[in-house]
Enzyme design. Structure first.
Site, PDB file in Angstrom:
ATOM      1  CD  GLU A 176      -2.991   0.920   0.039  1.00 57.00           C
ATOM      2  OE1 GLU A 176      -3.096  -0.179  -0.533  1.00 57.00           O
ATOM      3  OE2 GLU A 176      -3.617   1.936  -0.315  1.00 57.00           O
ATOM      4  CG  ASP A 177       1.591   2.977   3.173  1.00 59.34           C
ATOM      5  OD1 ASP A 177       0.624   3.334   2.475  1.00 59.34           O
ATOM      6  OD2 ASP A 177       1.529   2.821   4.402  1.00 59.34           O
TER       7      ASP A 177
END
Ligand code: MN
Length: 715
Positions: free
Chosen positions: A76-77
């Site tokens: 996600e990051d």
């Protein structure tokens, strides 16, 4: 922040066989990939996954869960892909990380928590492997512990509310008391700091006053339990401010002395000892009536088991005591997570007392998909529901089998009434298609659309059904009334009279109608004939002589239909399937000469004038009615049915559909009625504008070499 060696050591301490190398690689990889990213606290970002992993070591989870925790925010990051993770750590870890990532995205998508119960279910449903949920919960625990660093008060409150509404109940659902208590209290601190502050002050005051009271009570309880040799560990713990607050809100509890806010726990070696210890306590102290609960013989749905009792205990303090075995204690604190602990320390999970846990674990290990998992778990019975999103991320819960039309009505009645199509996950799908869990649904609407009677056949939600039915009834009445008015107008004119409200008003009573519309509807529906109304208004009119004029098909034959055409009833504007039906025997098309047959209670059925079925209505001329397609173009499509014989060779069906398609015809149904070595015989329903459109298609088909014959199907 936990050092690499400490983390690995911790895991090795309870799981000597853990993959040390993979743990080390995951630690280093997470650190490297998160790089210089920072948290709101100013800490390096990678401290977060490491803390989450640390929390999970307290649950003594397997090394796959710990590795997943270390990697949980990478996809996600950071630039890391799932493929990278799979090639470095294997499929299992990649699958777990993917699960956590999906839950994170879900969480980002739905900003509002008013559908908390649904959202909770969705999270549970999407956690194919319960370890995914455990990592997600630990993630939330750490985020809550560091919540104070987030600058925006709005954001802090939103996260706290979400924690209270979604994650804490979820933790409780899977039996994780420890997580639940901590999450609730952290959320409480954010949402109602004043209430929590005042409870803490009071707690500290009572504690200072009570001095050594807790230890005193623990000692005396221990002596009472052990009086005849039962071995027991007794402890006292302060309840959390939130649980006290919650009890104060819902129950009338006292909050006067220290013992009111302490819970005492007796842990013994066996179930027998539980009851034994209970007996000893009840023998020694007065029992508070109504406080005894046996959750050992009747466990809570989440698997919690203990004996609860209330006593006027040592020093005449009123106290609560929980009695349980060590295993029950672990399950009470760790819930589902307790499993891994048992597994590796070789404690057998057997006997009826662990049935809940065993069943759950069995299913988790063997279920191939979340549906199967949910179908079998006792966790929650919601496989009868499906959860979808609006494009804005709002969650809509629907009964299983729901279609885009159900979804549209769930969003808003107006959206339902005007829906013409739907996009699911960006793709156009039919309105009758079944929606799946997690689908994002976009409804296409048109101001000119109205609910179709057909929808009622496939919608499953009560709201959609009721709305459509109401609309259909209302519309149907309008349609019957409009049809009846036209029928009356026509028969009045044929006798040289004008239909007027005044004339109708005078005979309403006779027909037990409240308003002209009611009488019109009765005529349209075929419950009352136009002739009956005419005779009632003008008793002088004798029916026999004039009947021939009214019903031109009788006696003088079908040819006279033409003459009466000017007076024929226009059916344009009437919705097929309500007051007007197209006969399935002959599939009449605009441009063809047609005739209507009134059926009591059903309205008018339209046949082509040469339809053989009409012969069976010869004896009931009063049911015949002259109808006409209205002048002008209709945009509506009509069904034409063809009987086609095609040679049985590769590509011949393709040929057929290509020709029809090229002529702008749309095949709506195709049925093979006979198949031999040489030929297919089939019925093909084609959506066309009018009779000319269909005859064009027939001509085009006849020109094709693979098609040996084409006729309009009669019957
Ligand atoms: Mn995280």
């Amino acid at each position: 922040m936990m050092r690499q060696v400490d983390l690995v050591e911790r895991v090795k301490a309870y799981d000597p066989g853990a993959d040390e190398d993979a743990l080390n690689r995951a630690y280093v990889f997470a650190m490297k990939m998160h790089g210089s990213q920072t948290r709101a606290s100013g800490d390096p970002y990678f401290s977060h996954p490491i803390e989450v992993a640390g929390i999970l070591t307290e649950l003594k989870l397997d090394h796959s869960s710990i590795i997943t925790a270390l990697l949980h925010d990478l996809v996600e990051d950071t630039d890391t892909s799932l493929g990278d993770i799979e090639s470095m750590f294997g499929r299992d870890i990649a699958r777990l990380v993917d699960g956590v990532t999906k839950l994170t995205r879900l969480e980002l998508q739905s900003e509002q928590t008013q559908h908390a119960e649904n959202f909770r279910k969705l999270l549970l449903a999407m956690s194919e492997d319960i370890r995914v949920l455990l990592v997600k919960l630990a993630d939330r625990v750490h985020n809550m512990r560091t919540l104070k660093f987030i600058e925006s008060a709005d954001k802090r409150r939103r996260i706290a509310r979400e924690t209270m509404d979604i994650y804490a109940p979820l933790a409780e659902r899977i039996g994780m008391q420890g997580f639940k208590d901590e999450l609730l209290d952290l959320a409480f601190a954010e949402l109602n700091p004043d209430a929590r502050g005042s409870i803490l002050t009071r707690l500290d005051f009572l504690q200072a006053q009570g001095d050594d009271l807790p230890n005193l009570i623990v000692d005396q309880l221990k002596r009472a339990v052990a009086s005849d040799g039962v071995e027991a560990w007794v402890s006292g713990r302060r309840k959390t401010p939130y649980s006290i607050w919650n009890k104060m809100q819902h129950k009338d509890i006292t909050f006067e002395q220290l013992s009111d806010i302490m819970a005492f726990r007796v842990v013994v070696g066996s179930i027998e000892d539980c009851y034994h210890a209970l007996g000893n306590l009840h023998a020694q102290y007065s029992v508070v009536p109504g406080r005894f609960k046996d959750y050992i013989s009747t466990p809570k749905p989440n698997g919690y088991r203990s004996l609860h009792t209330g006593l006027i205990g040592p020093e005449r303090h009123r106290i609560e005591v929980q009695i349980r075995t060590r295993d029950m204690h672990d399950i009470a604190e760790l819930g589902v997570a307790a499993h891994w602990k048992y597994k590796q320390s070789e404690i057998k999970v057997d006997g009826r007392q662990y049935r809940w846990l065993r069943e759950l674990l069995d299913i988790m290990e063997h279920a191939s998909n979340p549906e199967e998992f949910l179908e079998h778990t006792k966790l929650e019975m919601f496989q009868d529901q499906v959860f979808c999103f609006t494009p804005k991320g709002d969650l809509i819960a629907l009964p299983r089998g729901a279609t885009p039309v159900d979804f549209a009505y769930a969003v808003h009645s107006e959206v339902g009434d005007t829906c013409v199509g739907a996009k699911v996950n960006g793709r156009i799908i039919p309105l009758r298609a079944e929606l799946g869990n997690g689908d994002q649904v976009e409804i296409l609407t048109s101001r000119t659309q109205t609910p179709s009677p057909d929808w009622e056949k496939f919608v499953v939600s009560g709201k959609a059904k009721a709305r459509i039915r109401r609309f259909v009834h209302m519309k149907e009445r309008d349609q019957y009334s409009e049809l009846g008015r036209q029928i009356l107008q026509k028969s009045f004119r044929e006798e040289g009279y004008e239909l007027s409200d005044k004339a109708i008003g005078a005979v309403l009573k006779k027909f037990k109608a409240d308003a002209p519309d009611d009488l019109f509807a009765a005529v349209g529906k075929g419950n009352t004939t136009a002739r009956e109304v005419l005779v009632a208004v003008y008793p002088g009119v004798r029916d026999t002589a004039k009947r021939r004029h009214l019903w031109p098909f009788q006696g003088r034959g079908r040819a006279s239909a033409n003459k009466a055409k000017s007076a024929a009833l226009p059916i344009k504007g009437l919705i097929p399937g309500m007051a007007v039906h197209y006969a399935h025997c002959c599939h009449p098309l605009p441009g063809e000469r047609i005739v209507g047959i009134v059926t009591t209670g059903k309205g008018v059925t339209v046949h082509t004038i040469d339809c053989e079925t009409l012969a069976s209505f010869q004896d009931t001329p009063e049911r015949w009615i002259d109808v006409a397609w209205d002048v002008g173009e209709t945009e509506d499509m009509h069904t034409g049915r063809l009987h086609v014989v095609v040679s049985n060779e590769p590509g011949s069906l393709g040929n057929l559909s290509t020709i029809i398609g090229k002529s702008q015809g749309n095949i709506s149904n195709l049925k093979i009625t006979n198949r031999s070595t040489d030929f297919f015989e089939m019925l093909v329903d084609v959506q066309v504008q009018d009779i000319k459109h269909l005859t064009d298609i027939i001509a085009a088909l006849r020109a094709a070499s693979v098609i040996s014959s084409v006729e309009r199907a009669r019957r």
